[in-house]
Design a protein around this motif. Structure first.
Motif, short mmCIF file in Angstrom:
data_model
loop_
_atom_site.label_atom_id
_atom_site.label_comp_id
_atom_site.label_asym_id
_atom_site.label_seq_id
_atom_site.Cartn_x
_atom_site.Cartn_y
_atom_site.Cartn_z
N GLY A 61 0.78 -1.22 0.00
CA GLY A 61 0.00 0.00 0.00
C GLY A 61 0.82 1.28 0.00
O GLY A 61 0.29 2.36 -0.19
N THR A 62 2.11 1.17 0.21
CA THR A 62 2.96 2.36 0.21
C THR A 62 3.89 2.35 -0.99
O THR A 62 3.69 3.06 -1.96
CB THR A 62 3.78 2.47 1.51
N TYR A 63 4.89 1.50 -0.95
CA TYR A 63 5.90 1.47 -2.01
C TYR A 63 5.28 1.14 -3.36
O TYR A 63 5.53 1.79 -4.36
CB TYR A 63 6.98 0.43 -1.67
N ILE B 96 12.91 -3.19 -9.00
CA ILE B 96 12.43 -3.54 -7.66
C ILE B 96 10.92 -3.43 -7.58
O ILE B 96 10.24 -4.32 -7.03
CB ILE B 96 13.11 -2.66 -6.60
N LYS B 97 10.35 -2.38 -8.12
CA LYS B 97 8.90 -2.20 -8.06
C LYS B 97 8.17 -3.35 -8.74
O LYS B 97 7.21 -3.90 -8.20
CB LYS B 97 8.50 -0.86 -8.67
N GLN B 98 8.64 -3.75 -9.91
CA GLN B 98 7.99 -4.86 -10.62
C GLN B 98 8.17 -6.18 -9.87
O GLN B 98 7.24 -6.99 -9.78
CB GLN B 98 8.54 -4.97 -12.04
N ALA B 99 9.37 -6.41 -9.34
CA ALA B 99 9.64 -7.65 -8.61
C ALA B 99 8.79 -7.73 -7.34
O ALA B 99 8.18 -8.77 -7.05
CB ALA B 99 11.12 -7.76 -8.27
N LEU B 100 8.74 -6.64 -6.58
CA LEU B 100 7.97 -6.65 -5.34
C LEU B 100 6.47 -6.74 -5.60
O LEU B 100 5.75 -7.37 -4.83
CB LEU B 100 8.31 -5.43 -4.49
N LEU B 101 6.01 -6.15 -6.68
CA LEU B 101 4.60 -6.29 -7.04
C LEU B 101 4.26 -7.78 -7.21
O LEU B 101 3.26 -8.26 -6.68
CB LEU B 101 4.29 -5.52 -8.32
N LEU C 115 5.93 -10.32 -5.91
CA LEU C 115 6.08 -10.98 -4.61
C LEU C 115 4.87 -10.72 -3.72
O LEU C 115 4.31 -11.64 -3.12
CB LEU C 115 7.35 -10.51 -3.92
N TYR C 116 4.42 -9.47 -3.62
CA TYR C 116 3.29 -9.14 -2.75
C TYR C 116 1.99 -9.77 -3.26
O TYR C 116 1.11 -10.06 -2.47
CB TYR C 116 3.13 -7.63 -2.62
N GLN C 117 1.89 -9.99 -4.56
CA GLN C 117 0.71 -10.67 -5.08
C GLN C 117 0.64 -12.12 -4.60
O GLN C 117 -0.43 -12.70 -4.56
CB GLN C 117 0.68 -10.61 -6.61
N GLU C 118 1.78 -12.65 -4.17
CA GLU C 118 1.82 -13.98 -3.56
C GLU C 118 1.49 -13.92 -2.07
O GLU C 118 1.57 -14.91 -1.37
CB GLU C 118 3.20 -14.62 -3.75
N LYS C 119 1.13 -12.71 -1.58
CA LYS C 119 0.75 -12.48 -0.18
C LYS C 119 1.89 -12.78 0.79
O LYS C 119 1.69 -13.32 1.88
CB LYS C 119 -0.49 -13.30 0.21
N ARG C 120 3.11 -12.40 0.40
CA ARG C 120 4.27 -12.60 1.26
C ARG C 120 5.30 -11.52 0.96
O ARG C 120 5.20 -10.82 -0.05
CB ARG C 120 4.88 -13.98 1.07
N PHE C 121 6.28 -11.39 1.88
CA PHE C 121 7.36 -10.42 1.65
C PHE C 121 8.72 -11.03 1.92
O PHE C 121 9.73 -10.40 1.69
CB PHE C 121 7.16 -9.15 2.49
N LEU C 122 8.77 -12.26 2.40
CA LEU C 122 10.04 -12.93 2.68
C LEU C 122 10.11 -14.25 1.93
O LEU C 122 9.12 -14.73 1.39
CB LEU C 122 10.17 -13.22 4.19
N GLU D 252 18.15 -8.89 -13.36
CA GLU D 252 17.55 -10.02 -12.65
C GLU D 252 17.53 -9.71 -11.15
O GLU D 252 18.57 -9.47 -10.53
CB GLU D 252 18.36 -11.29 -12.89
N TYR D 253 16.34 -9.72 -10.57
CA TYR D 253 16.13 -9.45 -9.15
C TYR D 253 16.19 -10.78 -8.40
O TYR D 253 15.51 -11.74 -8.77
CB TYR D 253 14.76 -8.79 -8.94
N ILE D 254 16.99 -10.82 -7.33
CA ILE D 254 17.10 -12.03 -6.50
C ILE D 254 17.01 -11.62 -5.04
O ILE D 254 17.72 -10.70 -4.61
CB ILE D 254 18.44 -12.75 -6.74
N ASP D 255 16.14 -12.29 -4.29
CA ASP D 255 16.02 -12.02 -2.86
C ASP D 255 16.22 -13.33 -2.12
O ASP D 255 15.60 -14.34 -2.45
CB ASP D 255 14.64 -11.44 -2.53
N GLU D 256 17.09 -13.32 -1.13
CA GLU D 256 17.35 -14.50 -0.30
C GLU D 256 17.12 -14.11 1.15
O GLU D 256 17.65 -13.11 1.62
CB GLU D 256 18.78 -14.99 -0.49
N THR D 257 16.33 -14.93 1.86
CA THR D 257 15.98 -14.63 3.24
C THR D 257 16.16 -15.86 4.11
O THR D 257 15.87 -16.97 3.68
CB THR D 257 14.50 -14.20 3.34
N ALA D 258 16.59 -15.64 5.33
CA ALA D 258 16.62 -16.69 6.35
C ALA D 258 15.67 -16.25 7.46
O ALA D 258 15.73 -15.11 7.92
CB ALA D 258 18.03 -16.87 6.91
N GLY D 259 14.78 -17.14 7.89
CA GLY D 259 13.84 -16.85 8.95
C GLY D 259 12.47 -16.51 8.42
O GLY D 259 12.16 -16.72 7.25
N ASP D 260 11.62 -16.00 9.31
CA ASP D 260 10.29 -15.56 8.93
C ASP D 260 10.03 -14.19 9.55
O ASP D 260 10.95 -13.61 10.13
CB ASP D 260 9.22 -16.59 9.34
#
Length: 152
Positions: free
Chosen positions: A14-16, A90-95, A97-104, A115-123
């Motif tokens: 809703g912001t970015y 970033i805007k296109q990639a995060l759009l 990702l957020y459509q999958e109802k997640r951010f991590l 190519e956008y790549i995001d790697e996360t450990a944890g929740d």
């Protein structure tokens, strides 16, 4: 806690993603702030900089801080990439990702600019991550982030 995780995704989207601009009166001298509220939750993204930047996102529930994330991002290769291109990717990639109802979680997105790549450990309760953009296989942008629950 599921409502908190859902609100995090909602607030980020809703912001970015909505293209909101920084508030006129920042919470800290020289910062740019973007806020979002829904029900008993309030979100604030407060950051400094432009192409190279540092910031913090925080969420309050009924006025009590409950979650936060700190981040630092920068253009690594200014000869091949700039802040405008990074913002587009970033805007296109995060759009997506957020459509999958997640951010991590692991996430990759191919865009003509990189190519956008995001790697996360944890929740959402406790996490660290790295967001990168590669151009022709070479690192052009990097953001490091970490955060989680705030327990009083």
């Amino acid at each position: 806690m599921k409502s908190l995780e859902q609100f995090i995704v909602e607030a980020k989207g809703g912001t970015y993603m909505a293209g909101k601009t920084a508030a006129e009166i920042p919470s800290r001298l020289g910062a740019k702030d973007i806020a979002y509220e829904n029900g008993q939750y309030r979100y604030l993204d407060s950051y400094y900089g432009g192409t190279d930047f540092v910031g913090q996102e925080a969420i309050w529930h009924k006025g009590t801080p409950v979650w936060a994330m700190n981040y630092y991002g920068r253009i690594v290769d200014a000869t091949r990439f700039d802040g405008e291109k990074a913002g587009i990717v970033i805007k296109q990639a995060l759009l997506a990702l957020y459509q999958e109802k997640r951010f991590l979680g692991g996430f990759a997105y191919r865009h003509p600019l990189g190519e956008y790549i995001d790697e996360t450990a944890g929740d959402y309760r406790s996490f660290t991550g790295i967001e990168r953009i590669l151009v022709d296989g070479a690192l052009a942008y990097r953001l490091d982030y970490h955060g989680g629950l705030i327990i009083p």
